[in-house]
Design an enzyme around this catalytic site. Structure first.
Site, PDB file in Angstrom:
ATOM      1  N   LYS A 178      24.869  -6.097   1.214  1.00  0.00           N
ATOM      2  CA  LYS A 178      26.344  -6.098   1.200  1.00  0.00           C
ATOM      3  C   LYS A 178      26.897  -5.383   2.427  1.00  0.00           C
ATOM      4  O   LYS A 178      28.087  -5.146   2.530  1.00  0.00           O
ATOM      5  CB  LYS A 178      26.847  -5.400  -0.069  1.00  0.00           C
ATOM      6  CG  LYS A 178      26.413  -6.099  -1.348  1.00  0.00           C
ATOM      7  CD  LYS A 178      26.756  -5.245  -2.559  1.00  0.00           C
ATOM      8  CE  LYS A 178      26.086  -5.819  -3.797  1.00  0.00           C
ATOM      9  NZ  LYS A 178      26.003  -4.829  -4.886  1.00  0.00           N
TER      10      LYS A 178
ATOM     11  N   ARG B  42      11.167   3.284   3.827  1.00  0.00           N
ATOM     12  CA  ARG B  42      10.615   2.362   4.841  1.00  0.00           C
ATOM     13  C   ARG B  42      11.746   1.448   5.276  1.00  0.00           C
ATOM     14  O   ARG B  42      12.541   0.980   4.445  1.00  0.00           O
ATOM     15  CB  ARG B  42       9.472   1.533   4.280  1.00  0.00           C
ATOM     16  CG  ARG B  42       9.119   0.393   5.225  1.00  0.00           C
ATOM     17  CD  ARG B  42       7.796  -0.200   4.963  1.00  0.00           C
ATOM     18  NE  ARG B  42       6.721   0.712   5.315  1.00  0.00           N
ATOM     19  CZ  ARG B  42       5.471   0.338   5.526  1.00  0.00           C
ATOM     20  NH1 ARG B  42       5.140  -0.925   5.432  1.00  0.00           N
ATOM     21  NH2 ARG B  42       4.553   1.206   5.828  1.00  0.00           N
TER      22      ARG B  42
ATOM     23  N   HIS C 134       4.909   6.394  11.489  1.00  0.00           N
ATOM     24  CA  HIS C 134       4.397   6.245  10.121  1.00  0.00           C
ATOM     25  C   HIS C 134       3.582   7.509   9.826  1.00  0.00           C
ATOM     26  O   HIS C 134       2.354   7.459   9.719  1.00  0.00           O
ATOM     27  CB  HIS C 134       3.532   4.982  10.038  1.00  0.00           C
ATOM     28  CG  HIS C 134       3.238   4.521   8.647  1.00  0.00           C
ATOM     29  ND1 HIS C 134       3.635   5.216   7.529  1.00  0.00           N
ATOM     30  CD2 HIS C 134       2.563   3.443   8.191  1.00  0.00           C
ATOM     31  CE1 HIS C 134       3.218   4.563   6.450  1.00  0.00           C
ATOM     32  NE2 HIS C 134       2.573   3.492   6.826  1.00  0.00           N
TER      33      HIS C 134
ATOM     34  N   ARG D  46       0.804  -1.218   0.000  1.00  0.00           N
ATOM     35  CA  ARG D  46       0.000   0.000   0.000  1.00  0.00           C
ATOM     36  C   ARG D  46       0.837   1.268   0.000  1.00  0.00           C
ATOM     37  O   ARG D  46       0.675   2.131  -0.853  1.00  0.00           O
ATOM     38  CB  ARG D  46      -0.865   0.034   1.257  1.00  0.00           C
ATOM     39  CG  ARG D  46      -2.310  -0.173   1.064  1.00  0.00           C
ATOM     40  CD  ARG D  46      -2.893  -0.687   2.358  1.00  0.00           C
ATOM     41  NE  ARG D  46      -2.206  -1.920   2.721  1.00  0.00           N
ATOM     42  CZ  ARG D  46      -2.524  -3.090   2.212  1.00  0.00           C
ATOM     43  NH1 ARG D  46      -3.495  -3.194   1.355  1.00  0.00           N
ATOM     44  NH2 ARG D  46      -1.855  -4.188   2.536  1.00  0.00           N
ATOM     45  N   THR D  47       1.736   1.371   0.955  1.00  0.00           N
ATOM     46  CA  THR D  47       2.471   2.624   1.108  1.00  0.00           C
ATOM     47  C   THR D  47       3.333   2.902  -0.111  1.00  0.00           C
ATOM     48  O   THR D  47       3.365   4.018  -0.625  1.00  0.00           O
ATOM     49  CB  THR D  47       3.327   2.574   2.395  1.00  0.00           C
ATOM     50  OG1 THR D  47       2.482   2.199   3.477  1.00  0.00           O
ATOM     51  CG2 THR D  47       3.954   3.899   2.693  1.00  0.00           C
TER      52      THR D  47
END
Lengths: 307, 137
Positions: A80, A101, A129, A51-52
């Site tokens: 890495k 995120r 958020h 969604r985001t």
């Protein structure tokens, strides 16, 4: 250069300004269709999110801009061993704004400390958020016409639900918002949120385990999902998951005719699908609001203002 | 009990009785080569009992850490056996490199080179929170 890491980074006036721009985008999307022409949004998603990420990407495309990035840590240099700071410094060479995120709490803040372009926190672990909170605020304001003088019930997992904590924090800055906390004993709102936000600001709140008893009082009902990953025992998860299931029958019997039902999504079974057709069900419209408010935010952080 | 006065160095005074060893360990005094005297349970008109640490060298002192452990402390700076500076410490607004965040979900748990920074969020209850994840110290 400004970033958005925590909803409290924005003043009430700034939030209202963003919501005004979002409203204007909804009213006249064509006016905004090329305002980010030539600009690039980097979506750095170190953990999967449907969604985001899609909402950010759709927002940038609808502003006429472009998007680059990755959608899980496996396809980034994090595998890495690259630090968040180094990844950010590199991405700043290619993009005009970053949406990040990350499963680790505080990672977007670290990015903002090393970035030469604005960073938007698109969710950091169970912490913040802020764009979900902006989404919730826009939806409530569009439905109720204001962000003050109403009763909102939060139902479900109030212990781990970061969207609940952030929205309570944001609403605590508006006048005369009454809060009803509906959850099983095990998933009650943490005491620090009650102490630091509700009690500190003298906000009226009620705690209960009985959704049906308080449903008639509510103007807004914010349902949340009980998250499987928070439990060690599957049995415990299933028991609590089924604590509150909103059905059409409960709505018809108990709820106000102008109730606004919200959910940050995804849902599991806490809202029965027979509620979806009810005009009070606003959670998909809420997801749409998410795109518009992110458009407004991207513009603001890029310094793009239309008269 | 007699402890020689120092010629060039620092006296950390008015330490709450019992806190001297905590300061000694947290500030890494065990790694110093110079003479150090830890005097515990000294009679004090103001405090009843107090601890004192005398360091026979002009080493840099982490005032943030001292203020965090014991905000009533005073620091006397001695040069050529003369008191040249007297400082008091208060509860610091931020702590750099003093505490370590215990939240396993904090970014500092996997990026060890990040400086540990804590901010005072509730002076009355002496609550510090991690700058990155806001977890309580």
């Amino acid at each position: 250069m400004r970033s958005l890491i925590n909803i409290l980074d924005l003043s009430v006036e700034e939030i209202d300004g963003l919501l005004n721009v979002a409203d204007d985008i909804i009213a006249d999307p064509k006016k905004y269709s090329e305002v980010c022409h030539g600009k690039k949004l980097a979506t750095l998603f170190f953990e999967p999110s449907t969604r985001t990420r899609l909402s950010f990407e759709a927002a940038m495309y609808e502003l006429g801009g472009n998007v680059l990035g990755f959608s899980d840590a496996g396809s980034s240099s994090a595998t890495k061993g690259e630090s968040v700071a180094d990844t950010t410094k590199m991405v700043c060479c290619y993009a005009d704004i970053i949406a990040m995120r990350h499963p680790k709490e505080g990672a977007p803040l670290v990015a903002s400390m090393h970035s030469t372009v604005p960073v938007i926190n698109a969710g950091d672990g169970g912490h913040n958020h802020p764009t979900q909170t902006l989404t919730d605020l826009l939806t409530i304001r569009r439905k109720k016409g204001k962000l003050s003088g109403f009763t909102i019930g939060f139902c479900g997992d109030l212990k781990f639900g970061r969207t609940v904590h952030s929205l309570i924090q944001a609403l605590s800055r508006y006048e005369n918002v009454k809060i009803v906390l509906i959850s099983p004993e095990e998933l009650k709102l943490p005491s620090y949120v009650k102490k630091d936000v509700l009690q500190k600001k003298g906000i009226e709140y009620v705690q209960t385990t009985d959704l049906e008893a308080v449903l008639p009082e509510l103007d807004v009902l914010y349902m949340t999902r009980v998250q499987r990953e928070r439990f060690l025992s599957e049995e415990e998860y299933i028991r609590l998951r089924d604590s509150y299931i909103l059905t059409r029958e409960k709505l018809v019997k108990n709820a106000k005719s102008d109730l606004t039902i919200l959910h940050p999504l995804p849902r599991v079974n806490e809202i029965s699908t027979d509620v979806d057709d009810d005009p009070r069900a606003c959670y998909f419209e809420q997801a749409l609001c998410g795109k518009f408010v992110r458009m407004a935010l991207i513009m603001e952080l890029l310094g793009i203002h239309l008269d | 009990m007699h402890i020689d006065s120092i010629k060039d160095g620092i006296v950390i005074d008015h330490i709450t009785a019992g806190n001297a060893m905590r300061i000694y360990n947290l500030l890494g005094f065990d790694k110093l080569e110079c003479s150090i005297a830890i005097i515990k349970n000294v009679g004090s008109k103001k405090m009843g009992k107090k601890d004192i640490i005398k360091i026979d060298s002009n080493i840099p002192i982490n005032l943030e850490a001292l203020g965090y452990i014991d905000p009533g402390i005073t620091i006397d700076v001695i040069r050529d056996s003369v008191l040249v500076d007297k400082r008091s410490v208060d509860l610091p607004q931020t702590l750099h490199g003093v505490l370590k965040c215990k939240n396993p979900r904090c970014i500092t748990s996997c990026e060890q080179e990040l400086e540990q920074i804590f901010t005072l969020t509730d002076k009355e209850n002496r609550v510090y929170r991690c700058m990155y994840c806001e977890a309580k110290a």
